[in-house]
Write an enzyme that holds these catalytic residues in place. Structure first.
Site, PDB file in Angstrom:
ATOM      1  N   HIS A   5     -13.836  -2.512  -2.056  1.00 33.90           N
ATOM      2  CA  HIS A   5     -12.934  -2.057  -0.998  1.00 33.90           C
ATOM      3  C   HIS A   5     -13.325  -2.675   0.349  1.00 33.90           C
ATOM      4  O   HIS A   5     -13.264  -2.019   1.398  1.00 33.90           O
ATOM      5  CB  HIS A   5     -12.960  -0.526  -0.917  1.00 33.90           C
ATOM      6  N   LYS A  20      -8.041  -0.499  -9.231  1.00 38.51           N
ATOM      7  CA  LYS A  20      -8.671  -1.265  -8.139  1.00 38.51           C
ATOM      8  C   LYS A  20      -9.940  -0.563  -7.677  1.00 38.51           C
ATOM      9  O   LYS A  20      -9.918   0.621  -7.346  1.00 38.51           O
ATOM     10  CB  LYS A  20      -7.699  -1.378  -6.969  1.00 38.51           C
ATOM     11  N   TYR A  77      -2.026   5.376  -4.316  1.00 37.24           N
ATOM     12  CA  TYR A  77      -3.062   6.402  -4.135  1.00 37.24           C
ATOM     13  C   TYR A  77      -2.537   7.668  -4.789  1.00 37.24           C
ATOM     14  O   TYR A  77      -1.460   8.152  -4.407  1.00 37.24           O
ATOM     15  CB  TYR A  77      -3.327   6.668  -2.649  1.00 37.24           C
ATOM     16  N   SER A  97       0.808  -1.223   0.000  1.00 42.51           N
ATOM     17  CA  SER A  97       0.000   0.000   0.000  1.00 42.51           C
ATOM     18  C   SER A  97       0.838   1.269   0.000  1.00 42.51           C
ATOM     19  O   SER A  97       1.903   1.324   0.615  1.00 42.51           O
ATOM     20  CB  SER A  97      -0.898   0.007   1.239  1.00 42.51           C
TER      21      SER A  97
HETATM   22  C1  LIG Z   1      -7.413  -2.209   7.485  1.00 40.29           C
HETATM   23  C2  LIG Z   1      -7.502  -2.103   6.000  1.00 40.29           C
HETATM   24  C3  LIG Z   1      -6.676  -1.237   5.298  1.00 40.29           C
HETATM   25  C4  LIG Z   1      -6.755  -1.153   3.915  1.00 40.29           C
HETATM   26  N1  LIG Z   1      -5.916  -0.329   3.244  1.00 40.29           N
HETATM   27  C5  LIG Z   1      -5.980  -0.266   1.892  1.00 40.29           C
HETATM   28  C6  LIG Z   1      -5.090   0.522   1.170  1.00 40.29           C
HETATM   29  O1  LIG Z   1      -4.223   1.171   1.744  1.00 40.29           O
HETATM   30  N2  LIG Z   1      -5.204   0.592  -0.181  1.00 40.29           N
HETATM   31  C7  LIG Z   1      -6.172  -0.108  -0.835  1.00 40.29           C
HETATM   32  O2  LIG Z   1      -6.278  -0.024  -2.064  1.00 40.29           O
HETATM   33  N3  LIG Z   1      -7.028  -0.900  -0.167  1.00 40.29           N
HETATM   34  C8  LIG Z   1      -6.956  -0.997   1.170  1.00 40.29           C
HETATM   35  N4  LIG Z   1      -7.809  -1.800   1.829  1.00 40.29           N
HETATM   36  C9  LIG Z   1      -8.780  -2.601   1.064  1.00 40.29           C
HETATM   37  C10 LIG Z   1      -8.209  -3.971   0.712  1.00 40.29           C
HETATM   38  O3  LIG Z   1      -7.177  -3.846  -0.223  1.00 40.29           O
HETATM   39  C11 LIG Z   1      -9.261  -4.908   0.111  1.00 40.29           C
HETATM   40  O4  LIG Z   1      -9.852  -4.303  -1.012  1.00 40.29           O
HETATM   41  C12 LIG Z   1     -10.365  -5.311   1.067  1.00 40.29           C
HETATM   42  O5  LIG Z   1      -9.907  -5.394   2.382  1.00 40.29           O
HETATM   43  C13 LIG Z   1     -10.865  -6.660   0.597  1.00 40.29           C
HETATM   44  O6  LIG Z   1     -11.818  -7.187   1.414  1.00 40.29           O
HETATM   45  P1  LIG Z   1     -11.543  -8.271   2.611  1.00 40.29           P
HETATM   46  O7  LIG Z   1     -10.915  -7.508   3.713  1.00 40.29           O
HETATM   47  O8  LIG Z   1     -12.945  -8.671   2.940  1.00 40.29           O
HETATM   48  O9  LIG Z   1     -10.707  -9.407   2.095  1.00 40.29           O
HETATM   49  C14 LIG Z   1      -7.711  -1.910   3.210  1.00 40.29           C
HETATM   50  C15 LIG Z   1      -8.529  -2.785   3.922  1.00 40.29           C
HETATM   51  C16 LIG Z   1      -8.432  -2.893   5.292  1.00 40.29           C
HETATM   52  C17 LIG Z   1      -9.314  -3.858   6.005  1.00 40.29           C
END
Ligand SMILES: Cc1cc2nc3c(=O)[nH]c(=O)nc-3n(C[C@H](O)[C@H](O)[C@H](O)COP(=O)(O)O)c2cc1C
Ligand SMILES: Cc1cc2nc3c(=O)[nH]c(=O)nc-3n(C[C@H](O)[C@H](O)[C@H](O)COP(=O)(O)O)c2cc1C
Ligand SMILES: Cc1cc2nc3c(=O)[nH]c(=O)nc-3n(C[C@H](O)[C@H](O)[C@H](O)COP(=O)(O)O)c2cc1C
Ligand SMILES: Cc1cc2nc3c(=O)[nH]c(=O)nc-3n(C[C@H](O)[C@H](O)[C@H](O)COP(=O)(O)O)c2cc1C
Lengths: 372, 372, 372, 372
Positions: free
Chosen positions: A264, A240, A140, A117
């Site tokens: 997301h 994404k 981002y 990330s």
């Molecule tokens: C705590 C947390 C932080 C996340 N940070 C990012 C991020 O920095 N960039 C991003 O594109 N997605 C981020 N996501 C989304 C994840 O990449 C992903 O799309 C999502 O968690 C998928 O669902 P799942 O948690 O049910 O497997 C984050 C998700 C969580 C739970």
């Protein structure tokens, strides 16, 4: 210090990814747990992400020879041992002091691709050094194009082989659960890779203007920024957070290499469709060759199988990696990855499928029991 | 000793098969109960097995003369008093010291067909001697063909009249509930009929190989083994665990005498369709004459009726026999069989059906209330 | 005095409209809470109002430029800052001593249209003086036409710009929850604007007559009264509580300016359809230009978005205003309005819609996942 | 004595028929409550009876003149004040010492038709004397035709004007709930009208025979008995418990005057369709003029409205009468009848329907929201 103690061996009753969630509650403070596990608003989408997956059924086949079976696959020309990647998850040090480095070590061991990330709490160069398996960088967009370019160049230099540009979170979701719990980033944890970011210009709104439209959204990238990006990097680009077939087609036509069908993790806008439901629609529009990743509530080998059968080339796992990290550090993440990979193999064997393309042809049934 | 005490008379509030499950919790240790009652992974399929049965509705008919009514039926040329068989259930001594012999005595009394498991905790010869009603042998292919043949010959010699080859469990399911409970086979209980089995060759995998595909699945039978089997026994062969019409057809074409439409009680792969949903699909492909048994969550006379109306020739009962055995030994199993048989008769009477072929013509309605 | 204390600042965990409901339980006596939150009979409709909203899903769009975005809209020629109005809610002093005046002050601050009830506990002239945003008057027909006319003339004189005539409550619903709680209007609270109402003639029924048909319904307005009303005021007329397309068309043909598609918050007849389900049906019959408001369980920006996407021009919020009033008076109502307005803006931004007409074109998906 | 005390006035929170069920739990012993409220087997049908009713929605109409409204209707040439009858319920003295006489007094007061059971705990002559509203007699065929005829002649002599022959309960349902509770008819309560019944011949079954088919069902009436009955009485005959259109047609063709579409309150065979779902199917086969009553979970005026809109001429209420009797004797039954009658009037008024034939034309919507 905010870290409760971490396990150094795996207890007997920790045998599935959901067990990691159960354990994580004890290894994380309440507010941090709520921040990680929570979603937007009423969490309608968050809950549906999981629920809908359970409404697809896999058609088993018997007496097939699968002794040549393999989970190996290629994505954008790169080899992957299996189609399960680690989704980008920000600030991993909130779960464990070793943060992204522990995750990267586990990914290397289990030969899992990892998406790092922009908001990592460790430098992307350090992570790249630890990570032996495929490494992609999640971008981002920053308000300053110059600084965005600087990030990209660092990623290229550090050996990342693809850029995943997250386009579904131009503003924070309305994360009521985290708000109610009073979540704040713990002291000492920050987006270290953004330290040199130029300060934002001060925004002054007039009374008829909106803090959303004329405020936050003025920093959000549009299709123009994607065009600019394509011109400014050699790396393949993946968007994404796409859920609409027309957006997928536009990306493809523009030269984008693939998309992540994703909401997301239900963390931004509530009440949007699930990725698993949109997958077949998007696949049928985007054609067989366009790269489609998928994420959202993937927890079981059967989930991976279903997503691929519905059109994904590979899936990403979000929250479970951070739960596993909180529970048992690098060991936890490695164990978590091993569980889901083996579950996928068992599923493939019992469905008579020997490889990822076989899964793409497999038959699913849906709740109401129409054939898909 | 791991056996809690067994009842010697039936209490007033033990009036249905589900009551036996309720009682069994008190007569079995937690881990054993979890092993028996549990299913694969998240038990999505296990729960659906039961739930979907409750979404079919039986059309009653009034004022019919059913005084010539009977549950009697013929399967593979053999006479059965009623179309309810005891499914193969391994290691019955975990529930009661008398194990399979108690079950066989009860089956004899209630004139129920019994399918004896390869993994019985009693010798198949002893069981055959006790069992006065139809006796079939359930075969798990062994890695050594010679030893497999030895088992078949013993079964033939002991008077078993059909072979049920289980094909849906080439590997253990991912039984998380039993794992979490730390289930282990109690000391002294074993697969006595496999004592002389030759030791397995040691498997060495290289790092790119999978413990599933290049490990366990190398021992799994394929269609070739079924062909071999047909040549090596005079007994009719039934494949247990078929859920795909194409697999049913292939079996039929090859000379197999019938199949059990089954998902193994939800114990192997989770998220597969239910037998009751696949039954009519398979019946319509396999034709009217091909033997179709069905199992999965059969607990009521109305369930038996529904399965037959949807295409089964007979059904098998799995867990309830082992619950009844745990609660009250042979008496319990006999009582359990009497309950479900009488429930079937009552259902037949109120649906105006006098025999099993009438049931096959009966009308069911489904949840959403389309006519089937 | 029946008022528990009121908050003077907003606590951290009060971040959504449903949080106001949660808090309101502590700031209202049980019977008053039951009266406000309750619905008719078994509350089937009340519950469905909410549940059905959660079964529509919004299609997000990415990378759109929404920096010109606005929620501003025009209804009956008047400008509204956003399409969220305060529904008419009677006797607001049961929730807070400042009653309707506090609500009006909050509406002014957040530039929300407010519909003042015939049953207000404050004079409609005083309310009009406080209220700086659009003001409409909700009319309950009175048995005396002369007195009805008097009310209308007062509303016109006080500057109200539209009449909302409520037609779905000619008699009290069967509000069992409020009855069981023994709800009574607290002493000192009354319909101050009806003080001069002439006494009702005494009704004497003969034994074959019904207290409903020959009693209460003799005072209920019919289409004749609507015709009379059109002739007797210059104000545009909106019928509130229409759920049948034919009734909507009849209203339109007669010269009525619009309708509120509504089931009165599930408070009158139970087991009627929800407004959100009838909206698209009515819109398709009534044509694009006829004003359609909608209310019922609107609690989130996503709800507002959905209602507009399904055919509404604007929505009204009922119970949340009274909960917010009970919790924190004028401050609460203002905060509540700000939350939902900002949620709407966030939703619009993430769905790539810049204004209310864009929302009308937006794509929704439904539970069963047909495209609407 | 087994009667807990009875209320002599109606408490404030007793405002609906379901409140009577709630109260009845305190006024009945556990086993008796379980006997009355319970159903067959797993109570799938019992629960669905209620649940499905809540999935139909009534289309309201506004601004209609209903001042000529009435619930009055004619059934088989007889006048009824409203289309809500008391279903036959056996042994009413288990609920209250005054039993059927209290019920009859309440029916008279509220002008409700009452169907007296063959299994009444009071003589049918005494009941007839108390009952001033329409009186019908529910007949259970007796094994002796002579004795059956005697019952009919007594009913004719006592002034009953129709015979309802119950055909869906030739044997007791499998009432597991009552069995588990150990329900037995309390001492002193019996089917007084069957005192002179000739003793049953002793049945001896051979081992191949079934206690159901060759035992109980030999006493069950068939279509032949219905033909015999038509020849042996002048009274119109109604069959109770028909759920199949073909059975309805056969009855009609034979000269039967009507049927009760019913599953006996879910008390006999579990897993049969609900009456409300079969009603429109049966109406469309049986034509507009054939009398169709309906029962099962009718508790609300909206339920009565729905049943009529789906094809019934009138409905019957079973359990609520016995709950009301237990709670407050005759007063309770009268109050219960008044509640549901007034609810029906309110529903009719708000749906713009002035009489029972208007309801037959009314529009309903279903869960999935197809128009019926
Ligand atoms: C705590 C947390 C932080 C996340 N940070 C990012 C991020 O920095 N960039 C991003 O594109 N997605 C981020 N996501 C989304 C994840 O990449 C992903 O799309 C999502 O968690 C998928 O669902 P799942 O948690 O049910 O497997 C984050 C998700 C969580 C739970
Ligand atoms: C404890 C247990 C042991 C079992 N052992 C066997 C076995 O040895 N061989 C086999 O083919 N099936 C076995 N089964 C599966 C049953 O034959 C049957 O398919 C399944 O239990 C049917 O579902 P039910 O339990 O819901 O009735 C077993 C099931 C249970 C619960
Ligand atoms: C306590 C209360 C009082 C109400 N008073 C009126 C009223 O005086 N006039 C009217 O037309 N509607 C009245 N309503 C109905 C609302 O205008 C609105 O239709 C309904 O509350 C919308 O549903 P919601 O509460 O779920 O937002 C009232 C509703 C409540 C909850
Ligand atoms: C306690 C009890 C006794 C009953 N006795 C009879 C009876 O003697 N004859 C009959 O035809 N139906 C009998 N019924 C069935 C009712 O007439 C009716 O069909 C059923 O109760 C309707 O459903 P409801 O109870 O949900 O309103 C009885 C029902 C109950 C609950």
């Amino acid at each position: 210090m905010h870290y409760p103690s971490t396990l150094t061996q795996i207890p007997r009753d920790l045998v599935s990814l959901s067990d990691y969630e159960r354990y994580a509650k004890r290894h994380l403070s309440g507010a941090i747990y709520d921040y990680i596990s929570g979603g937007g608003a009423d969490e309608v989408t968050l809950k549906r992400n999981r629920k809908i997956l359970d409404q697809y059924f896999i058609q088993p086949r018997v007496l097939q020879d699968v002794t040549k079976g393999t989970t190996a696959t290629r994505l954008l020309g790169e080899s992957f041992r299996h189609p399960i990647l680690l989704a980008p998850v920000a600030f991993q040090k909130i779960a464990h002091p070793d943060g992204e480095l522990a995750t990267a070590a586990a990914a290397s061991l289990l030969e899992a691709g990892m998406v790092v990330s922009t908001l990592a709490s460790e430098s992307i160069e350090n992570i790249a050094q630890t990570l032996k398996s495929p490494k992609w960088f999640q971008l981002y967009f920053q308000q300053s194009k110059a600084f965005t370019l600087e990030l990209i160049k660092r990623a290229e230099a550090a050996g990342y082989t693809a850029l995943i540009v997250t386009v579904d979170a131009p503003l924070h979701g309305i994360r009521n659960r985290a708000q109610r719990a009073g979540f704040q980033l713990p002291k000492g944890i920050e987006a270290v890779n953004l330290r040199d970011r130029p300060p934002l210009p001060e925004a002054i709104l007039d009374p008829n203007e909106s803090i959303v439209f004329q405020g936050m959204m003025t920093e959000a990238p549009t299709w123009n920024e994607i065009e600019w990006l394509i011109k400014n990097t050699q790396l393949p680009i993946i968007l994404k957070g796409v859920l609409h077939p027309a957006d997928a087609l536009r990306a493809k036509d523009m030269g984008v290499s693939g998309i992540v069908v994703s909401n997301h993790g239900g963390r931004v806008l509530d009440c949007v469709p699930t990725a698993i439901e949109m997958l077949p629609v998007i696949r049928s529009h985007a054609g067989d060759d366009f790269l489609l990743l998928m994420d959202g509530a993937i927890e079981r080998g059967t989930d991976v199988f279903k997503a691929i059968a519905l059109g994904a080339d590979a899936v990403m796992v979000g929250r479970p990696q951070i739960y596993a990290l909180a529970v048992a550090g690098s060991l936890g993440v490695a164990h978590m990855l091993r569980i889901i990979r083996e579950e996928l193999e068992v599923t493939m064997a019992l469905a008579g499928t020997s490889n990822v393309s076989d899964i793409r042809q497999a038959i699913l049934w849906q709740g109401g029991f129409q054939r898909l």
